[in-house]
Motif scaffolding. Structure first.
Motif, mmCIF file in Angstrom:
data_model
loop_
_atom_site.group_PDB
_atom_site.id
_atom_site.type_symbol
_atom_site.label_atom_id
_atom_site.label_comp_id
_atom_site.label_asym_id
_atom_site.label_seq_id
_atom_site.Cartn_x
_atom_site.Cartn_y
_atom_site.Cartn_z
ATOM 1 N N PRO A 1 0.823 -1.217 0.000
ATOM 2 C CA PRO A 1 0.000 0.000 0.000
ATOM 3 C C PRO A 1 0.851 1.257 0.000
ATOM 4 C CG PRO A 1 0.099 -0.923 2.198
ATOM 5 C CD PRO A 1 0.828 -1.886 1.311
ATOM 6 N N THR B 1 -1.953 7.340 2.245
ATOM 7 C CA THR B 1 -2.736 6.782 3.346
ATOM 8 C C THR B 1 -2.416 7.482 4.665
ATOM 9 O OG1 THR B 1 -1.064 5.023 3.534
ATOM 10 C CG2 THR B 1 -3.068 4.499 2.306
ATOM 11 N N TRP C 1 -2.954 -4.431 -3.608
ATOM 12 C CA TRP C 1 -2.457 -3.065 -3.410
ATOM 13 C C TRP C 1 -1.246 -2.755 -4.297
ATOM 14 C CZ3 TRP C 1 -4.611 0.369 0.319
ATOM 15 C CH2 TRP C 1 -5.648 -0.182 1.079
ATOM 16 N N LEU D 1 -7.424 3.377 -5.109
ATOM 17 C CA LEU D 1 -7.470 3.693 -3.690
ATOM 18 C C LEU D 1 -8.788 4.356 -3.303
ATOM 19 C CD1 LEU D 1 -3.833 5.034 -3.098
ATOM 20 C CD2 LEU D 1 -4.761 2.819 -2.392
ATOM 21 N N LEU E 1 -9.193 1.982 -0.215
ATOM 22 C CA LEU E 1 -9.280 2.752 1.030
ATOM 23 C C LEU E 1 -10.644 2.623 1.701
ATOM 24 C CD1 LEU E 1 -7.201 5.959 0.236
ATOM 25 C CD2 LEU E 1 -6.480 3.785 1.257
#
Length: 469
Positions: A59, A64, A328, A338, A343
């Protein structure tokens, strides 16, 4: 419905059954050796269970939990940031639920290593010296997983429930291979996990290559209980267990089959256990709970992880992987993947898990970890994606002896490298061992009987613990 899967006669890296039996013989021999680690003393370990969520593919830490809003556009990407429950700490705008709960968990922003590979080998073992030419696929000479080593020292063994369960299937299931990391390795198959199976469904026919970065697809469904091949009643299964027990009694006299016999015994115990069948039945949950976690494959897996821990399973791992979605590895279409897919299900399911464990009184005794095999490159590429970047990434930890509201480590202005407090997978392994009551300085014998340090040079990250010593 229960299904226990085993290895084929030839492993995915070309090892023959003779090689497997030879490795099994060594594992059986080393099992009788004195063990070099002991459960830690004192007031007892704070973590009685561990849930590890492995975000397969790597990721993006920048998009993030470590955004860089002041960086140039080609670094900061397309997303804005939002404040969190911690003053001065900001997350990506598409993680609102986790942002509201940032004061309940620890965010490590400097997870750093050099193992650039798409398997959970480093995540699951703490070992970062692997090479894809020899370590990409599971084989008997791999280093054992953290849960496997803990079971070797008695943590998670001796109950009616399995000590170690892997969801929603073995890593690599969607590509017909077995990735290294989650198994007993040179300790033997007796320390392998019990893993479920799954058959994700989509709203239309999916082409794995063409739809690899399609953000409109979502893997629906839930993990299946490990189940016997074909349709079989419990009475017939019990008769089959009696027959297999007779065969295994003879096989146990042959060197190298000790782990296989133990695995078969544990499999049948699970098959026949009403408690295990109830624990695996996600359908027993209230519809509101199903909706809160999400009725996709990931949400159902995380909810099942909570059910299993509540029922007495010590280690549960959830690996994200599904053809065409769920991964990811966003070399292309990073921001749409995402925003519209990855997400939302991460934010929803992990926040639900934190709340659920707290409400049930399980959070203080359950360690939850969320991480991936690597981070992503600071600079966005020409395909609106980010490439592999193991030099910097993130890990979230909550419960089980972890400080609340802790942000550990700082990366540079483009999130390329740690500025301070770098953390390795070995450090995380050592921290888990400490929290569950295994000596992080201990060793286990490999397939040649050499003592191998279980933390692979890692040290406990004491700064993030409620009880550092």
């Amino acid at each position: 419905m229960l299904r226990i899967l085993g290895h084929s006669s030839t492993a995915c890296d070309g090892l023959s059954r003779r090689d497997l039996l030879r490795a099994g013989s060594l594992a059986a021999l080393t099992a009788a050796l004195p063990r070099s680690a002991r459960a830690s003393g004192g007031a007892g370990p704070p973590a009685r269970a561990v849930i590890l969520i492995d975000l397969f593919g790597g990721p993006s830490h920048i998009d993030t939990f470590d955004p860089k809003p002041a960086a140039p556009p080609e670094v900061r990407g397309e997303f804005g940031t939002i404040p969190t429950a911690l003053p001065g700490v900001r997350f990506c705008e598409h993680l609102p639920e986790l942002a509201r709960r940032a004061d309940r968990f620890c965010t490590i922003r400097t997870l750093s290593h050099g193992y650039n590979s798409h398997n959970p080998y480093a995540v699951m073992t703490g070992y970062t010296g692997g090479q894809d030419q020899v370590d990409y696929y599971s084989k008997p000479t791999n280093h054992p997983s953290i849960p496997s080593i803990c079971q070797y020292f008695g943590v998670g063994r001796g109950t009616q429930m399995p000590g170690y369960v892997m969801l929603p299937a073995f890593p690599g299931y969607s590509q017909g291979l077995r990735r290294a990391g989650p198994y007993g390795g040179y300790l033997g198959s007796a320390f392998d996990p019990v893993f479920s199976t799954c058959a994700p469904k989509w709203s239309r026919e999916v082409n794995a290559d063409r739809d690899f970065y399609d953000h409109t697809l979502q893997a629906m469904g839930e993990p299946d209980l490990p189940k016997p091949e074909g349709t079989i009643t419990l009475d017939a299964l019990d008769r089959r267990r009696t027959l297999v027990s007779q065969i295994d009694a003879q096989a146990a006299q042959v060197a190298g089959t000790r782990g296989m016999v133990d695995s078969r015994r544990r499999a049948f115990e699970l098959l026949m256990s009403p408690g295990a069948r109830r624990a695996f039945d996600v359908g027993r949950e209230a519809p509101a709970a199903r909706d809160r976690y999400g009725r996709d494959l990931f949400g159902s897996s995380v909810l099942l992880a909570r059910r299993l821990v509540e029922s007495g399973v010590t280690f549960v791992t959830v690996h994200t992987e599904a053809k065409a979605s769920g991964h990811w590895d966003t070399h292309s279409n990073n921001f749409k993947m995402l925003k519209h897919l990855l997400l939302p299900f991460l934010d929803r399911a992990v926040s639900a898990l934190i709340d659920d464990l707290r409400d049930r009184g399980l959070l203080d005794s359950t360690l939850v970890m969320v991480q991936g095999d690597m981070g992503r490159t600071p600079r966005v590429n020409a395909a609106a994606g980010r490439d592999h970047w193991p030099q910097c990434g993130f890990c979230l930890l909550v419960g089980g002896g972890i400080k609340e509201g802790c942000v550990h480590g700082k990366s540079d202005k483009s999130a390329a490298y740690p500025v301070d407090h770098p953390v390795t997978p070995g450090d995380l392994a050592a921290t888990v061992y400490h929290l569950v009551g295994v000596d992080p300085e201990g060793t286990v014998p490999d397939h040649t009987t050499r003592p191998i340090p279980i933390s692979h040079g890692g040290r406990v990250v004491t700064e993030i613990l409620t009880r550092p010593s």
